[in-house]
Scaffold this motif. Structure first.
Motif, PDB file in Angstrom:
ATOM      1  N   THR A  37      -5.209   4.833   7.044  1.00  0.00           N
ATOM      2  CA  THR A  37      -5.422   3.384   7.111  1.00  0.00           C
ATOM      3  C   THR A  37      -6.883   3.031   7.372  1.00  0.00           C
ATOM      4  O   THR A  37      -7.386   2.043   6.843  1.00  0.00           O
ATOM      5  CB  THR A  37      -4.535   2.759   8.199  1.00  0.00           C
ATOM      6  OG1 THR A  37      -4.769   3.430   9.445  1.00  0.00           O
ATOM      7  CG2 THR A  37      -3.072   2.858   7.827  1.00  0.00           C
TER       8      THR A  37
ATOM      9  N   THR B 221       1.065   5.272   0.367  1.00  0.00           N
ATOM     10  CA  THR B 221       0.315   6.334   1.032  1.00  0.00           C
ATOM     11  C   THR B 221       1.174   7.598   1.144  1.00  0.00           C
ATOM     12  O   THR B 221       2.330   7.618   0.734  1.00  0.00           O
ATOM     13  CB  THR B 221      -0.116   5.911   2.446  1.00  0.00           C
ATOM     14  OG1 THR B 221       1.051   5.860   3.292  1.00  0.00           O
ATOM     15  CG2 THR B 221      -0.793   4.563   2.450  1.00  0.00           C
TER      16      THR B 221
ATOM     17  N   SER C 159       5.247   4.964   2.577  1.00  0.00           N
ATOM     18  CA  SER C 159       4.767   6.332   2.792  1.00  0.00           C
ATOM     19  C   SER C 159       5.753   7.366   2.273  1.00  0.00           C
ATOM     20  O   SER C 159       6.949   7.295   2.547  1.00  0.00           O
ATOM     21  CB  SER C 159       4.528   6.571   4.288  1.00  0.00           C
ATOM     22  OG  SER C 159       4.139   7.910   4.523  1.00  0.00           O
TER      23      SER C 159
ATOM     24  N   THR D  42       0.826  -1.205   0.000  1.00  0.00           N
ATOM     25  CA  THR D  42       0.000   0.000   0.000  1.00  0.00           C
ATOM     26  C   THR D  42       0.859   1.252   0.000  1.00  0.00           C
ATOM     27  O   THR D  42       1.694   1.448   0.886  1.00  0.00           O
ATOM     28  CB  THR D  42      -0.928   0.017   1.231  1.00  0.00           C
ATOM     29  OG1 THR D  42      -1.708  -1.180   1.234  1.00  0.00           O
ATOM     30  CG2 THR D  42      -1.844   1.228   1.190  1.00  0.00           C
TER      31      THR D  42
ATOM     32  N   CYS E  59      -5.632   8.516   2.187  1.00  0.00           N
ATOM     33  CA  CYS E  59      -4.594   7.511   2.423  1.00  0.00           C
ATOM     34  C   CYS E  59      -4.608   6.963   3.844  1.00  0.00           C
ATOM     35  O   CYS E  59      -3.799   6.091   4.172  1.00  0.00           O
ATOM     36  CB  CYS E  59      -3.208   8.111   2.151  1.00  0.00           C
ATOM     37  SG  CYS E  59      -2.914   8.493   0.411  1.00  0.00           S
TER      38      CYS E  59
ATOM     39  N   GLU F 121      -7.375   1.965  -5.425  1.00  0.00           N
ATOM     40  CA  GLU F 121      -7.258   2.985  -4.392  1.00  0.00           C
ATOM     41  C   GLU F 121      -8.543   3.060  -3.571  1.00  0.00           C
ATOM     42  O   GLU F 121      -8.762   4.004  -2.818  1.00  0.00           O
ATOM     43  CB  GLU F 121      -6.958   4.362  -5.012  1.00  0.00           C
ATOM     44  CG  GLU F 121      -7.881   4.804  -6.101  1.00  0.00           C
ATOM     45  CD  GLU F 121      -7.474   4.290  -7.480  1.00  0.00           C
ATOM     46  OE1 GLU F 121      -8.171   4.654  -8.440  1.00  0.00           O
ATOM     47  OE2 GLU F 121      -6.498   3.526  -7.602  1.00  0.00           O
TER      48      GLU F 121
ATOM     49  N   PRO G 279      -4.107   7.138  -2.560  1.00  0.00           N
ATOM     50  CA  PRO G 279      -3.393   5.886  -2.277  1.00  0.00           C
ATOM     51  C   PRO G 279      -3.455   4.932  -3.456  1.00  0.00           C
ATOM     52  O   PRO G 279      -4.272   5.098  -4.360  1.00  0.00           O
ATOM     53  CB  PRO G 279      -4.154   5.334  -1.083  1.00  0.00           C
ATOM     54  CG  PRO G 279      -5.561   5.812  -1.306  1.00  0.00           C
ATOM     55  CD  PRO G 279      -5.415   7.197  -1.877  1.00  0.00           C
TER      56      PRO G 279
END
Length: 366
Positions: free
Chosen positions: A270, A261, A293, A259, A268, A351, A335
């Motif tokens: 969680t 972000t 990230s 993932t 983005c 996304e 995301p």
């Protein structure tokens, strides 16, 4: 003979540039331009030069570039929310005119490619005007209800389809024109499906194979295929915020939700991606999560994670790791989540948190 012709052309260019203290000149005259600062990004190969100019009069600016070899320049305006691209020829003055509130309808003249592209845009001006109006309506806060919003979205999709058809028609009728390559890039750059790019590039005259945009589109298509559904996930080796090396082999005999972000991206979070629920619901020997990230301060990230009940496996942008992975996985939006199976094949990219939730339920609970 070819070498002789090249020398003659070079000599003519030198003569035409004689007495000029610039290689490229961009002149702009934009109406309704509120922010009088414009930004020019000159590009060649993997090299860019950024110039910032304040209009001498409302909406009027001039930008000179003394360095040769640039392919194009993109002018950003309206606080960088709007932009227009011009294609460069040495010694040519490019003139950009029109309403700053309608960037799709701006006139760009000067040089063969710009002139032909502007002629094409004039031909499809009604569609571009409708596209601008519908986009403004969809982004407006004055919509009365979801029915109206759905109607505008449907009309917008129809206009986009008509524009694509016009672009395809032009490419088929003008396979030897550089403008055709520009239209392929403008209308068919879908990072998740490059079939139309591949199909249209195959129609072009072979003499365009060295045109820089053709090379860029071929590379773009190759990158997209690298992370197509069913493709083998690109391997990597990075360090997470705890200093541990992480690669695809770090997740043997299990599914991985990779993932991407960013801390400034509202979507983005969680919880918005249902990752909190996913992490709590599925055991790690069945499914693992790796967060990537775009944050260059791992210490701050560690402090935030200390307050989270879930021990996230996280890679930050320290030493450019996240940027490298974003390029490797051809991430165009944030995301972006990739579901990778036990054999390192890509099963899903999305996304959308709901799609993640439903896909995992179908996979593990059937």
């Amino acid at each position: 003979m070819i070498k002789k012709l090249a020398l003659i052309i070079g000599f003519i260019i030198c003569l035409s540039s004689c007495g000029k203290d610039y290689v490229y000149r961009i002149e702009g005259e934009l109406s309704n331009l509120e922010d009088q600062t414009v930004y020019a990004v000159f590009e060649k190969d993997n090299y860019k030069v950024v110039d910032t100019v304040v209009c001498t009069k409302p909406g009027q600016f001039q930008i000179d570039q003394n360095e040769a070899g640039f392919h194009c320049v993109t002018i950003f305006f309206a606080d960088k929310e709007h932009w227009v691209t011009a294609y460069l020829e040495p010694g040519e003055t490019v003139k950009i005119t029109g309403d700053a509130n309608s960037p799709l309808l701006l006139q760009v003249k000067g040089g063969r490619t710009n002139d032909k592209l502007t002629a094409f845009k004039k031909k499809i001006a009604p569609l571009l005007t409708e596209l601008t109006n519908l986009s403004n309506s969809l982004n407006s806060k004055d919509l009365n209800d979801t029915i109206e919003e759905t109607d505008i979205a449907a009309r917008l999709a129809n206009v986009n389809m008509q524009l694509s058809e016009e672009a395809i028609r032009y490419v088929k009728e003008n396979p030897d024109e550089e403008v055709s390559v520009v239209l392929i890039q403008s209308f068919f750059s879908d990072p998740d499906d490059t079939r139309k790019i591949d199909e249209l590039l195959a129609l072009l005259n072979p003499r365009l194979k060295d045109f820089y945009l053709v090379k860029e589109l071929e590379q773009y298509s190759a990158r997209a295929k690298r992370t197509a559904l069913g493709a083998e996930a690109p391997d990597f080796s990075v360090r997470n915020i705890y200093g541990n090396t992480v690669s695809l082999d770090s997740f043997p005999q299990k599914y991985l939700l990779l993932t991407f972000t960013a801390p400034w991206c509202d979507m983005c979070q969680t919880e918005d991606l249902y990752l909190d629920k996913v992490a709590m619901k599925y055991p790690k020997d069945q499914l693992d999560i790796l967060l990537v990230s775009l944050d260059d301060n791992p210490d701050n990230v560690r402090d935030v994670l200390k307050k989270d009940s879930i021990a996230w496996n996280l890679v930050t942008d320290s030493a450019g790791q996240a940027a490298m992975l974003i390029d490797l996985y051809n991430v165009s939006v944030l995301p972006r989540c990739f579901l990778i199976d036990e054999d390192h094949k890509i099963l899903m990219k999305t996304e959308n948190g709901i799609e993640i939730k439903q896909t995992l339920e179908n996979l593990f609970e059937d």
